[in-house]
Motif scaffolding. Structure first.
Motif, mmCIF file in Angstrom:
data_model
loop_
_atom_site.group_PDB
_atom_site.id
_atom_site.type_symbol
_atom_site.label_atom_id
_atom_site.label_comp_id
_atom_site.label_asym_id
_atom_site.label_seq_id
_atom_site.Cartn_x
_atom_site.Cartn_y
_atom_site.Cartn_z
ATOM 1 N N VAL A 36 -9.277 -51.813 118.432
ATOM 2 C CA VAL A 36 -9.175 -52.078 116.996
ATOM 3 C C VAL A 36 -9.835 -53.386 116.578
ATOM 4 O O VAL A 36 -10.008 -53.641 115.388
ATOM 5 N N LYS A 37 -10.218 -54.216 117.541
ATOM 6 C CA LYS A 37 -10.903 -55.469 117.233
ATOM 7 C C LYS A 37 -11.733 -55.870 118.438
ATOM 8 O O LYS A 37 -11.312 -55.679 119.580
ATOM 9 N N LYS A 38 -12.916 -56.445 118.185
ATOM 10 C CA LYS A 38 -13.810 -56.855 119.264
ATOM 11 C C LYS A 38 -14.429 -58.196 118.918
ATOM 12 O O LYS A 38 -14.831 -58.430 117.783
ATOM 13 N N ASN A 39 -14.495 -59.088 119.907
ATOM 14 C CA ASN A 39 -15.193 -60.370 119.761
ATOM 15 C C ASN A 39 -15.975 -60.638 121.038
ATOM 16 O O ASN A 39 -15.440 -60.479 122.133
ATOM 17 N N ASN A 40 -17.219 -61.057 120.881
ATOM 18 C CA ASN A 40 -18.023 -61.483 122.021
ATOM 19 C C ASN A 40 -18.316 -62.966 121.833
ATOM 20 O O ASN A 40 -18.906 -63.368 120.835
ATOM 21 N N TYR A 41 -17.848 -63.774 122.776
ATOM 22 C CA TYR A 41 -18.034 -65.220 122.697
ATOM 23 C C TYR A 41 -19.045 -65.653 123.752
ATOM 24 O O TYR A 41 -18.921 -65.294 124.918
ATOM 25 N N TYR A 42 -20.021 -66.437 123.336
ATOM 26 C CA TYR A 42 -20.934 -67.036 124.295
ATOM 27 C C TYR A 42 -20.257 -68.235 124.931
ATOM 28 O O TYR A 42 -19.569 -69.002 124.257
ATOM 29 N N LEU A 43 -20.445 -68.381 126.233
ATOM 30 C CA LEU A 43 -19.906 -69.521 126.956
ATOM 31 C C LEU A 43 -21.025 -70.519 127.235
ATOM 32 O O LEU A 43 -22.196 -70.132 127.326
ATOM 33 N N THR A 44 -20.654 -71.785 127.369
ATOM 34 C CA THR A 44 -21.637 -72.803 127.711
ATOM 35 C C THR A 44 -22.310 -72.407 129.014
ATOM 36 O O THR A 44 -21.642 -72.158 130.018
ATOM 37 N N SER A 45 -23.623 -72.316 128.995
ATOM 38 C CA SER A 45 -24.380 -71.869 130.170
ATOM 39 C C SER A 45 -25.627 -72.720 130.328
ATOM 40 O O SER A 45 -26.334 -72.972 129.356
ATOM 41 N N THR A 46 -25.888 -73.136 131.563
ATOM 42 C CA THR A 46 -27.098 -73.903 131.839
ATOM 43 C C THR A 46 -28.235 -73.004 132.318
ATOM 44 O O THR A 46 -29.387 -73.342 132.181
ATOM 45 N N GLY A 47 -27.893 -71.869 132.863
ATOM 46 C CA GLY A 47 -28.902 -70.921 133.323
ATOM 47 C C GLY A 47 -28.836 -69.669 132.469
ATOM 48 O O GLY A 47 -29.026 -69.707 131.256
ATOM 49 N N GLU A 48 -28.528 -68.582 133.118
ATOM 50 C CA GLU A 48 -28.374 -67.299 132.418
ATOM 51 C C GLU A 48 -27.204 -67.385 131.442
ATOM 52 O O GLU A 48 -26.132 -67.864 131.792
ATOM 53 N N ARG A 49 -27.408 -66.907 130.219
ATOM 54 C CA ARG A 49 -26.330 -66.959 129.223
ATOM 55 C C ARG A 49 -25.153 -66.108 129.690
ATOM 56 O O ARG A 49 -25.311 -64.972 130.111
ATOM 57 N N ARG A 50 -23.965 -66.673 129.589
ATOM 58 C CA ARG A 50 -22.723 -65.992 129.961
ATOM 59 C C ARG A 50 -21.845 -65.846 128.735
ATOM 60 O O ARG A 50 -22.001 -66.559 127.745
ATOM 61 N N GLY A 51 -20.899 -64.926 128.825
ATOM 62 C CA GLY A 51 -19.996 -64.707 127.706
ATOM 63 C C GLY A 51 -18.672 -64.136 128.168
ATOM 64 O O GLY A 51 -18.481 -63.809 129.335
ATOM 65 N N VAL A 52 -17.770 -64.017 127.219
ATOM 66 C CA VAL A 52 -16.498 -63.331 127.447
ATOM 67 C C VAL A 52 -16.318 -62.359 126.284
ATOM 68 O O VAL A 52 -16.476 -62.726 125.124
ATOM 69 N N LEU A 53 -16.058 -61.119 126.623
ATOM 70 C CA LEU A 53 -15.830 -60.064 125.635
ATOM 71 C C LEU A 53 -14.333 -59.841 125.535
ATOM 72 O O LEU A 53 -13.659 -59.665 126.552
ATOM 73 N N SER A 54 -13.810 -59.856 124.309
ATOM 74 C CA SER A 54 -12.382 -59.600 124.109
ATOM 75 C C SER A 54 -12.207 -58.432 123.157
ATOM 76 O O SER A 54 -12.940 -58.308 122.174
ATOM 77 N N VAL A 55 -11.236 -57.584 123.477
ATOM 78 C CA VAL A 55 -10.904 -56.464 122.599
ATOM 79 C C VAL A 55 -9.392 -56.409 122.434
ATOM 80 O O VAL A 55 -8.634 -56.731 123.346
ATOM 81 N N LEU A 56 -8.989 -56.006 121.237
ATOM 82 C CA LEU A 56 -7.581 -55.739 120.974
ATOM 83 C C LEU A 56 -7.410 -54.232 121.080
ATOM 84 O O LEU A 56 -8.059 -53.477 120.357
ATOM 85 N N ILE A 57 -6.564 -53.813 121.996
ATOM 86 C CA ILE A 57 -6.345 -52.393 122.273
ATOM 87 C C ILE A 57 -5.005 -51.985 121.676
ATOM 88 O O ILE A 57 -3.987 -52.654 121.886
#
Length: 178
Positions: A36-57
């Protein structure tokens, strides 16, 4: 993700972190229950961009939970910053939480410890000693299922297969709603 979700008759979310040509790389979540809800957050990255995906189920009309997945960086200092950023996100969430992902480090390392101060490690909760990756010939655990205190892990294990350099980690969990 869309293809897998359709084939499996599941809901899905995808959080792209890197775009190459017409394609993207990132984190994905499949769910048997509606997202029912989705957020993709970019994380601080020095090389390849990283992230955390969150969903409300939405488990049913009264119960919901947050599910997050990530793939932390290769540099240990970067992982510490990324784990702190993930905790800032988690501390704002209002339902039970599960965090999964490739932390690129073992439980003895700092980023894992930072997250483990807030979320329990499913392996310890279920008294499991699985490993998820072979570092040369040495089996190590760098892929995790972490959870808030209102979730209990009944079982957790890695599945030995040759589809990736990591073994899939599966768990049976239960939300303990009041």
């Amino acid at each position: 993700m869309k293809y897998l979700a359709k084939r499996l008759k599941m809901y899905y979310a995808f959080g792209p972190n890197i775009k190459i040509g017409l394609g993207s790389f990132g984190n994905g979540i499949l769910s048997r229950y509606p997202i029912v809800k989705k957020n993709n957050y970019y994380l601080t990255s020095t090389g390849e961009r990283r992230g955390v995906l969150s969903v409300l189920i939405e488990l049913d009309s009264y119960r919901k939970m947050w599910f997050l997945t990530t793939h932390l960086g290769l540099n240990s200092k970067e992982r510490v910053i990324q784990s702190q950023e993930i905790l800032k996100i988690i501390k704002r969430l209002d339902y039970p939480v599960i965090l999964t992902g490739d932390f690129n480090e073992t439980p003895e390392n700092e980023a894992y410890s930072i997250i483990n101060h807030v979320l329990a490690d499913g392996a310890f909760s279920a008294n499991s000693d699985y490993y998820s990756y072979l570092d040369g010939d040495e089996p190590v655990r760098i892929d995790y299922i972490m959870h808030s205190n209102d979730i209990s892990v009944e079982s957790i294990k890695a599945v030995d297969c040759n589809l990736s350099d990591h073994f899939p980690v599966i768990a049976s969990v239960r939300c303990n709603f009041d």
